[in-house]
Enzyme design. Structure first.
Site, short mmCIF file in Angstrom:
data_model
loop_
_atom_site.label_atom_id
_atom_site.label_comp_id
_atom_site.label_asym_id
_atom_site.label_seq_id
_atom_site.Cartn_x
_atom_site.Cartn_y
_atom_site.Cartn_z
N GLU A 145 1.14 -0.98 -0.12
CA GLU A 145 0.26 0.01 0.13
C GLU A 145 0.74 1.43 0.03
OE1 GLU A 145 -2.75 0.36 3.13
OE2 GLU A 145 -2.70 2.50 3.54
N THR A 165 -2.74 3.71 5.72
CA THR A 165 -4.26 3.69 6.65
C THR A 165 -4.36 2.79 7.77
OG1 THR A 165 -4.90 1.55 4.62
CG2 THR A 165 -5.58 3.63 3.95
S1 SF4 Z 1 -11.42 -0.01 4.76
FE1 SF4 Z 1 -10.09 0.11 6.43
S2 SF4 Z 1 -8.25 -1.19 6.37
FE2 SF4 Z 1 -9.43 -2.10 5.61
S3 SF4 Z 1 -8.97 -2.24 3.33
FE3 SF4 Z 1 -9.86 0.12 3.56
S4 SF4 Z 1 -8.80 1.52 4.28
FE4 SF4 Z 1 -7.14 -0.87 4.38
#
Ligand code: SF4
Length: 280
Positions: free
Chosen positions: A125, A162
């Site tokens: 990512e 994230t």
């Molecule tokens: S909801 Fe949050 S943890 Fe899940 S894939 Fe998306 S960014 Fe990543």
């Protein structure tokens, strides 16, 4: 024995969306491949393979007659360009929160900021976000010590992987504030990780044993397991029900269960059923 399952155990929004898109595409779109495993769950990747979704390591490995599914973590900008150049049909399952982080990094790069990304350098990512910054001036920092290596006196722009912890992000932002004339911050942290971690902490503190289910290659599951074992030393990280050792349960009145964001629901259910059988 009391078995307590964490409310948020298992798929987060982005993973659920990617998996649903992959199964739907497998049903409708003919041959499919994903660039890298769709999620960090070997069992789910295997199930998808059974549905005709093969995993390739690079764009060069694609045959040209397949639909390409982009995983929830996203891919690198160069890879996306190669896919578009080859005009391959795409199903973009990049999580919208990851997309936002890529877009903000791009905006900062475009506007001439030095882009700082809080995250793990090697994570796909993060590599994706770096590529979308489209700038030679990009730094990935894991912590405050890393932030001190960023050259001072410039316009800095900050985004996060994230899954980062908010406290770390905030501490890095504070450090950078003292090192530049202008700091532009986009908080791109998704709270799915924090919610899972907080619930796991509470649960681990209230049970005699803790099981954390998820891929041994899944960073977020490994982190959950570490958080739980700091609180409850009798924490066990398993990938499937078959790894449960009945000896772990001797003398336990309660077992807590949580699972990483890429752990399929059917695997969680099998673990609960196995525990129920073992404690009958
Ligand atoms: S909801 Fe949050 S943890 Fe899940 S894939 Fe998306 S960014 Fe990543």
């Amino acid at each position: 024995m009391n078995i307590v399952l964490a409310r948020s155990a298992g798929f987060c929004f982005g993973v659920k969306r990617a998996v649903n898109m992959a199964f739907a595409a497998a049903e409708q779109a003919g041959p499919i491949c994903s660039l890298g495993p769709l999620i960090h769950s070997p069992q789910l990747v295997e199930r998808l393979q059974g549905e005709g979704v093969r995993v390739v390591a690079s764009v060069a490995e694609m045959t040209g007659d397949e639909t390409v599914i982009i995983r929830s973590h996203g891919i690198r900008r160069e890879e996306e360009q190669q896919l578009r150049q080859r005009q391959l049909p795409l199903v973009d399952a990049t999580c919208p929160f990851v997309k936002k982080a890529q877009e903000y990094a791009g905006l900062l790069g475009e506007q001439g900021y030095t882009v700082v990304i809080v995250g793990e350098q090697e994570h796909p990512e993060v590599q994706g976000i770096v590529s979308y910054a489209c700038s030679d001036s990009v730094y990935v920092v894991a912590d405050v010590a890393g932030a001190r290596q960023v050259p001072s006196g410039r316009r800095l722009g900050l985004v996060a992987q994230t899954t980062q912890a908010y406290e770390n992000f905030r501490a890095i932002a504070m450090e950078l504030l003292g090192r530049c004339k202008e700091l532009r911050v986009f908080n791109t942290i998704c709270d799915a990780t924090a919610v899972r971690q907080n619930e796991a902490r509470e649960l681990a503190a209230s049970v005699d044993r803790m099981l954390v289910i998820g891929g041994h290659n899944s960073a977020n599951t490994n982190r959950l397991a570490r958080i739980c074992s700091d609180i409850q030393p009798r924490t066990f990280h398993i990938e499937t029900a078959s790894e449960i050792d009945p000896a772990w349960l001797v003398g336990a009145a309660s077992v807590g269960i949580t699972a990483g964001a890429s752990t399929p629901e059917w695997i969680i259910r099998e673990v609960v059923e196995k525990l129920q059988q073992l404690t009958k």
